[in-house]
Design an enzyme around this catalytic site. Structure first.
Site, mmCIF file in Angstrom:
data_model
loop_
_atom_site.group_PDB
_atom_site.id
_atom_site.type_symbol
_atom_site.label_atom_id
_atom_site.label_comp_id
_atom_site.label_asym_id
_atom_site.label_seq_id
_atom_site.Cartn_x
_atom_site.Cartn_y
_atom_site.Cartn_z
ATOM 1 N N ASP A 66 0.887 -1.168 0.000
ATOM 2 C CA ASP A 66 0.000 0.000 0.000
ATOM 3 C C ASP A 66 0.919 1.211 0.000
ATOM 4 O O ASP A 66 1.637 1.456 0.976
ATOM 5 C CB ASP A 66 -0.881 -0.024 1.256
ATOM 6 C CG ASP A 66 -1.839 1.166 1.303
ATOM 7 O OD1 ASP A 66 -1.594 2.165 0.595
ATOM 8 O OD2 ASP A 66 -2.833 1.085 2.051
ATOM 9 N N ASN A 93 3.551 2.938 -10.367
ATOM 10 C CA ASN A 93 2.383 3.054 -11.245
ATOM 11 C C ASN A 93 1.114 3.449 -10.480
ATOM 12 O O ASN A 93 0.245 4.124 -11.010
ATOM 13 C CB ASN A 93 2.191 1.711 -11.958
ATOM 14 C CG ASN A 93 0.869 1.617 -12.686
ATOM 15 O OD1 ASN A 93 0.670 2.241 -13.722
ATOM 16 N ND2 ASN A 93 -0.062 0.844 -12.131
ATOM 17 N N TYR A 172 -4.891 16.098 -9.053
ATOM 18 C CA TYR A 172 -4.149 15.202 -9.967
ATOM 19 C C TYR A 172 -3.037 15.970 -10.672
ATOM 20 O O TYR A 172 -1.877 15.540 -10.680
ATOM 21 C CB TYR A 172 -5.132 14.611 -10.987
ATOM 22 C CG TYR A 172 -4.571 13.488 -11.838
ATOM 23 C CD1 TYR A 172 -4.143 12.283 -11.262
ATOM 24 C CD2 TYR A 172 -4.486 13.608 -13.226
ATOM 25 C CE1 TYR A 172 -3.641 11.240 -12.042
ATOM 26 C CE2 TYR A 172 -3.996 12.574 -14.014
ATOM 27 C CZ TYR A 172 -3.575 11.385 -13.418
ATOM 28 O OH TYR A 172 -3.085 10.348 -14.196
ATOM 29 N N LYS A 176 0.940 15.240 -9.990
ATOM 30 C CA LYS A 176 1.774 14.679 -11.068
ATOM 31 C C LYS A 176 2.921 15.645 -11.406
ATOM 32 O O LYS A 176 4.028 15.205 -11.748
ATOM 33 C CB LYS A 176 0.930 14.375 -12.307
ATOM 34 C CG LYS A 176 -0.009 13.172 -12.119
ATOM 35 C CD LYS A 176 0.727 11.855 -11.882
ATOM 36 C CE LYS A 176 -0.205 10.656 -11.911
ATOM 37 N NZ LYS A 176 0.466 9.378 -11.645
#
Ligand code: NAP
Length: 253
Positions: A66, A93, A172, A176
């Protein structure tokens, strides 16, 4: 235990989506030994079973990890050290969008996205570095791929003619962008040792990431999203190391 000839690859968040498909593609070659990362044992076991039923030449085993949980990362590191003694490639990933499925506040969504998409990959590389170093000592080239997104490009975000401008997804995009910086820091640290560190954007792909990640909305098949990572793992894009790669070429930072 993997043999000396095999290439041991850890893929986090590989119980579904692009990570699962990458595992399936790598397993077509008997040189690969895949550690299929999954936070859920149940989902991970189902994914491993599905791959084993295909009777592919490579080997796969479940690694519970995790990425939000430092103890889970540390336990996974110990497990790999005891069983295999090294790691040849690491693919960060696992990710979430941080978009509201419930009425979670922006603060909660930002925190969650940064924990999974940035803090996790940072701690995982720190934890597994000594195992990648063992690979280096065997004369191999350790590789790290941080799976990022074009949504994290500040250059694209500042371009008002970009067709994806309306997609806000602030947790997001910002996480990123931070993952991209993490990649640059890891390349600075490990590049001089000969390791190859990349961030890679698979492009808009069918997966469980969000409700729009479906073929009917224009997403490409998962097989296409995953495939370019094989070229990266096999050294065919080493000249782009430290870069922000897409299937062909690179994104602007
Ligand atoms: N699909 C696209 O269009 C697209 C575009 C650009 C970049 N990407 C990137 O591609 C990567 C793969 O995403 P995907 O599209 O395949 O999405 P996905 O189908 O949602 O897969 C994400 C995986 O991450 C796992 N995960 C989430 N949180 C985790 C945690 N705390 N610990 C461990 N695993 C966790 C999920 O596990 P559970 O099943 O347990 O939730 C799932 O296996 C991500 O980095 C994503 O940002 C995707």
């Amino acid at each position: 235990m993997a043999s000396e000839e095999q290439t041991i690859v850890l893929i986090t968040g590989a119980n579904g989506g692009i990570g699962f498909e990458l595992a399936a593609q790598l397993l077509r070659d008997n040189k690969y030994y895949i550690l299929l990362g999954s936070r859920s044992i149940e989902k991970g076991e189902a994914a491993v079973k599905l791959l084993q039923e295909r009777e592919l030449p490579g080997k796969v085993e479940l690694l519970q990890i995790d990425v939000n949980d430092e103890n889970s990362i540390s336990d996974a590191g110990k497990m790999v050290e005891e069983k295999h003694g090294r790691l040849d490639a690491l693919i960060n990933n696992a990710a979430i969008t941080g978009e509201p499925q419930t009425s979670a506040s922006l603060s909660a969504r930002m925190t969650a996205a940064f924990l999974t998409n940035v803090t996790g990959p940072a701690i995982i590389v720190e934890t597994f570095a000594k195992l990648l170093e063992k690979s280096e000592k065997m004369g191999r080239t350790p590789r790290i791929i941080n799976v990022t997104s074009g949504a994290g490009s500040i250059g694209l975000r500042s371009d008002r003619t970009n067709p994806h401008q309306e997609m806000k997804v602030v947790p997001y995009r910002t996480s990123k962008a931070a993952l991209n910086m993490l990649t640059a820091c890891q390349d600075y640290e490990y590049g001089p040792k000969g390791w190859k560190v990349f961030c890679f954007c698979p492009g808009f792909t069918e997966s469980n990431l969000g409700p729009m990640n479906k073929v009917e909305h224009g997403a490409k098949p998962t097989s296409e999203g995953a495939k370019p990572m094989i070229a990266i793992l096999e050294g065919r894009r080493d000249e782009d190391h430290g870069g922000y790669l897409k299937a062909e070429g690179c994104w602007p930072w």
